[in-house]
Motif scaffolding. Structure first.
Motif, PDB file in Angstrom:
ATOM      1  N   GLY A  91       0.832  -1.193   0.000  1.00 40.49           N
ATOM      2  CA  GLY A  91       0.000   0.000   0.000  1.00 40.49           C
ATOM      3  C   GLY A  91       0.866   1.242   0.000  1.00 40.49           C
ATOM      4  N   LEU A  92       0.428   2.270  -0.694  1.00 34.39           N
ATOM      5  CA  LEU A  92       1.133   3.552  -0.666  1.00 34.39           C
ATOM      6  C   LEU A  92       0.620   4.348   0.528  1.00 34.39           C
ATOM      7  N   VAL A  93       1.536   4.795   1.376  1.00 32.90           N
ATOM      8  CA  VAL A  93       1.182   5.415   2.651  1.00 32.90           C
ATOM      9  C   VAL A  93       1.909   6.752   2.760  1.00 32.90           C
ATOM     10  N   TRP A  94       1.270   7.718   3.411  1.00 40.06           N
ATOM     11  CA  TRP A  94       1.935   8.991   3.715  1.00 40.06           C
ATOM     12  C   TRP A  94       1.373   9.559   5.010  1.00 40.06           C
ATOM     13  N   HIS A  95       2.082  10.535   5.549  1.00 38.37           N
ATOM     14  CA  HIS A  95       1.683  11.155   6.808  1.00 38.37           C
ATOM     15  C   HIS A  95       0.599  12.191   6.539  1.00 38.37           C
ATOM     16  N   ALA A  96      -0.519  12.088   7.266  1.00 41.98           N
ATOM     17  CA  ALA A  96      -1.651  12.989   7.031  1.00 41.98           C
ATOM     18  C   ALA A  96      -1.254  14.449   7.213  1.00 41.98           C
ATOM     19  N   GLY A  97      -0.380  14.718   8.170  1.00 40.05           N
ATOM     20  CA  GLY A  97      -0.002  16.097   8.444  1.00 40.05           C
ATOM     21  C   GLY A  97       1.008  16.671   7.476  1.00 40.05           C
ATOM     22  N   ARG A  98       1.560  15.811   6.584  1.00 40.40           N
ATOM     23  CA  ARG A  98       2.571  16.309   5.639  1.00 40.40           C
ATOM     24  C   ARG A  98       2.180  16.032   4.190  1.00 40.40           C
ATOM     25  N   GLU A  99       0.903  15.810   3.966  1.00 35.94           N
ATOM     26  CA  GLU A  99       0.441  15.601   2.596  1.00 35.94           C
ATOM     27  C   GLU A  99       0.603  16.885   1.795  1.00 35.94           C
ATOM     28  N   ASN A 100       1.082  16.755   0.560  1.00 39.24           N
ATOM     29  CA  ASN A 100       1.251  17.926  -0.280  1.00 39.24           C
ATOM     30  C   ASN A 100       0.896  17.579  -1.725  1.00 39.24           C
ATOM     31  N   ALA A 101       1.060  18.557  -2.622  1.00 38.17           N
ATOM     32  CA  ALA A 101       0.656  18.364  -4.005  1.00 38.17           C
ATOM     33  C   ALA A 101       1.439  17.241  -4.677  1.00 38.17           C
ATOM     34  N   ARG A 102       2.722  17.118  -4.359  1.00 37.74           N
ATOM     35  CA  ARG A 102       3.535  16.084  -4.987  1.00 37.74           C
ATOM     36  C   ARG A 102       3.106  14.695  -4.534  1.00 37.74           C
ATOM     37  N   VAL A 103       2.816  14.543  -3.243  1.00 37.32           N
ATOM     38  CA  VAL A 103       2.361  13.242  -2.733  1.00 37.32           C
ATOM     39  C   VAL A 103       1.041  12.853  -3.390  1.00 37.32           C
ATOM     40  N   ARG A 104       0.121  13.805  -3.487  1.00 36.50           N
ATOM     41  CA  ARG A 104      -1.175  13.502  -4.109  1.00 36.50           C
ATOM     42  C   ARG A 104      -1.005  13.128  -5.581  1.00 36.50           C
ATOM     43  N   ALA A 105      -0.119  13.845  -6.278  1.00 38.06           N
ATOM     44  CA  ALA A 105       0.102  13.535  -7.694  1.00 38.06           C
ATOM     45  C   ALA A 105       0.707  12.147  -7.860  1.00 38.06           C
ATOM     46  N   PHE A 106       1.627  11.778  -6.968  1.00 36.19           N
ATOM     47  CA  PHE A 106       2.235  10.459  -7.079  1.00 36.19           C
ATOM     48  C   PHE A 106       1.216   9.374  -6.743  1.00 36.19           C
ATOM     49  N   ALA A 107       0.368   9.602  -5.741  1.00 37.86           N
ATOM     50  CA  ALA A 107      -0.676   8.620  -5.416  1.00 37.86           C
ATOM     51  C   ALA A 107      -1.602   8.416  -6.604  1.00 37.86           C
ATOM     52  N   ASP A 108      -1.932   9.498  -7.313  1.00 37.92           N
ATOM     53  CA  ASP A 108      -2.770   9.375  -8.508  1.00 37.92           C
ATOM     54  C   ASP A 108      -2.057   8.538  -9.573  1.00 37.92           C
ATOM     55  N   ALA A 109      -0.732   8.748  -9.711  1.00 33.65           N
ATOM     56  CA  ALA A 109       0.034   7.984 -10.705  1.00 33.65           C
ATOM     57  C   ALA A 109       0.041   6.504 -10.361  1.00 33.65           C
ATOM     58  N   VAL A 110       0.196   6.175  -9.082  1.00 34.63           N
ATOM     59  CA  VAL A 110       0.172   4.768  -8.664  1.00 34.63           C
ATOM     60  C   VAL A 110      -1.207   4.167  -8.893  1.00 34.63           C
ATOM     61  N   ALA A 111      -2.264   4.917  -8.533  1.00 38.80           N
ATOM     62  CA  ALA A 111      -3.626   4.417  -8.745  1.00 38.80           C
ATOM     63  C   ALA A 111      -3.894   4.147 -10.213  1.00 38.80           C
ATOM     64  N   ALA A 112      -3.375   5.021 -11.080  1.00 36.92           N
ATOM     65  CA  ALA A 112      -3.582   4.838 -12.523  1.00 36.92           C
ATOM     66  C   ALA A 112      -2.853   3.617 -13.042  1.00 36.92           C
ATOM     67  N   GLY A 113      -1.783   3.212 -12.372  1.00 38.20           N
ATOM     68  CA  GLY A 113      -1.007   2.062 -12.818  1.00 38.20           C
ATOM     69  C   GLY A 113      -1.338   0.778 -12.098  1.00 38.20           C
ATOM     70  N   LEU A 114      -2.453   0.736 -11.381  1.00 38.71           N
ATOM     71  CA  LEU A 114      -2.785  -0.437 -10.573  1.00 38.71           C
ATOM     72  C   LEU A 114      -2.884  -1.708 -11.393  1.00 38.71           C
ATOM     73  N   SER A 115      -3.446  -1.639 -12.587  1.00 37.97           N
ATOM     74  CA  SER A 115      -3.613  -2.863 -13.372  1.00 37.97           C
ATOM     75  C   SER A 115      -2.262  -3.465 -13.722  1.00 37.97           C
ATOM     76  N   ARG A 116      -1.271  -2.611 -13.987  1.00 34.93           N
ATOM     77  CA  ARG A 116       0.049  -3.109 -14.301  1.00 34.93           C
ATOM     78  C   ARG A 116       0.763  -3.602 -13.045  1.00 34.93           C
ATOM     79  N   LEU A 117       0.602  -2.864 -11.928  1.00 31.22           N
ATOM     80  CA  LEU A 117       1.263  -3.229 -10.681  1.00 31.22           C
ATOM     81  C   LEU A 117       0.728  -4.537 -10.115  1.00 31.22           C
TER      82      LEU A 117
END
Length: 317
Positions: free
Chosen positions: A289-315
């Motif tokens: 699972g991709l995990v991050w700290h709730a208090g340190r979430e930022n635009a880059r973390v959200r963008a990377f989570a979206d990239a991982v979600a988009a690649g779920l079928s391959r992963l």
């Protein structure tokens, strides 16, 4: 500005400057309010139980009132502590959000993204990282391997921004994002082990072989998931030695000191002549699972989570 007098329930007559309050003291109080246990609070903050007591006492001196009642049987907040907690939580969250928003505004989607991982950083994951960098050329990624025995520490210590870790994740303060790479599990055994000639094992047969476990500071629930103490029917599984890294575990397996549960991709990546990997039926699939700290979430973390979600079928392959 200084405190001009001790409030109700004050633990001491000392007067301490309000402006010198330490964020670490506030964080310690917030964690203790969740755990109501000094030992578990210390584990989450990676400090000793005595240090937790010091931080709480210092905070109580600063506010001028007792925040926590502690006996040999239980820990609870005082009424003053409950009121303080109610006021502190939104203020602390707003402070962290302000800092992160300012950082995101200053950097846009540029700046580094520190990514931690457990297991094998392959099987599609590094492809997602590459595609993310292509879409965000101003965001350089840094990859860090996380010890088997410390899946969440780097996130708590702000050493990585996000991490791909083995499930389960039940850590207060951490956000579980996309789940991927669901894989069947297998048992790593020495070529001298009785199971080495088998082509398949049932989970109930694990009751006959000590399992190599994971050492602290990994939380107990997570360690139990990686090396269960009982089979699904309730038969006890013997405890083997504890390790801090995967390589330590495989070395002990090769020495026939115990067996080790692994997911299929990890077993394929770590192929070696002195270790045999036998599939096990009846166990839940391993997953990351991709995990991050709730208090340190930022635009880059959200963008990377979206990239991982988009690649779920391959992963998932």
């Amino acid at each position: 500005m200084t405190v001009t007098g001790a409030g109700p329930g004050a633990t001491t007559g000392e007067r301490m400057p309000v402006g010198t309050v330490e964020i670490r003291e506030l964080e310690c109080f917030l964690v203790l309010a969740e755990e109501l246990h000094f030992g578990r609070t210390g584990e989450r903050m990676y400090v000793s139980q005595g240090r937790v007591s010091q931080l709480i006492r210092a905070l109580e001196r600063r506010v001028g009132a007792r925040l926590v009642d502690r006996t040999s049987r239980r820990v609870r907040l005082t009424p003053f502590g409950e009121d303080f907690l109610g006021a502190l939580r939104p203020a602390y969250a707003a402070l962290r959000a302000t800092v992160e928003d300012a950082r995101a505004a200053a950097l846009g989607d540029g700046g580094p993204l520190r990514i931690g991982f457990q297991g094998v950083a392959g099987y599609g994951f590094m492809e997602v990282v590459g595609e993310f960098e292509d879409r965000h050329p101003g965001c350089a990624t840094r990859i860090t391997e996380l010890p088997l025995s410390d899946p969440f520490g780097a996130l708590h210590r702000d050493e990585v921004d996000t991490a791909a870790v083995l499930l389960p994740v039940r850590e207060p303060g951490l956000v579980l994002g996309p789940v991927f790479s669901r894989q069947p599990q297998c048992l790593a055994v020495s070529r001298r082990h009785p199971f080495a000639e088998r082509s398949l094992l049932d989970v109930e047969e694990l009751a006959g072989s000590p399992l190599v476990g994971v050492a602290a500071p990994a939380p107990e629930y997570w360690r139990e998931a990686q090396a269960p103490a009982r089979t699904p029917s309730g038969a006890p599984i013997p405890r083997g030695p504890l390790v801090g890294t995967l390589q330590e575990g495989l070395s002990l397996v090769a020495a026939n000191r115990g067996a080790l549960l692994l997911c299929r991709p990890t077993s394929e990546y770590h192929s070696r002549r002195d270790v045999v990997y036998v599939p096990v039926t009846g166990l839940p699939e391993s997953a990351l699972g991709l995990v991050w700290h709730a208090g340190r979430e930022n635009a880059r973390v959200r963008a990377f989570a979206d990239a991982v979600a988009a690649g779920l079928s391959r992963l998932a392959l």
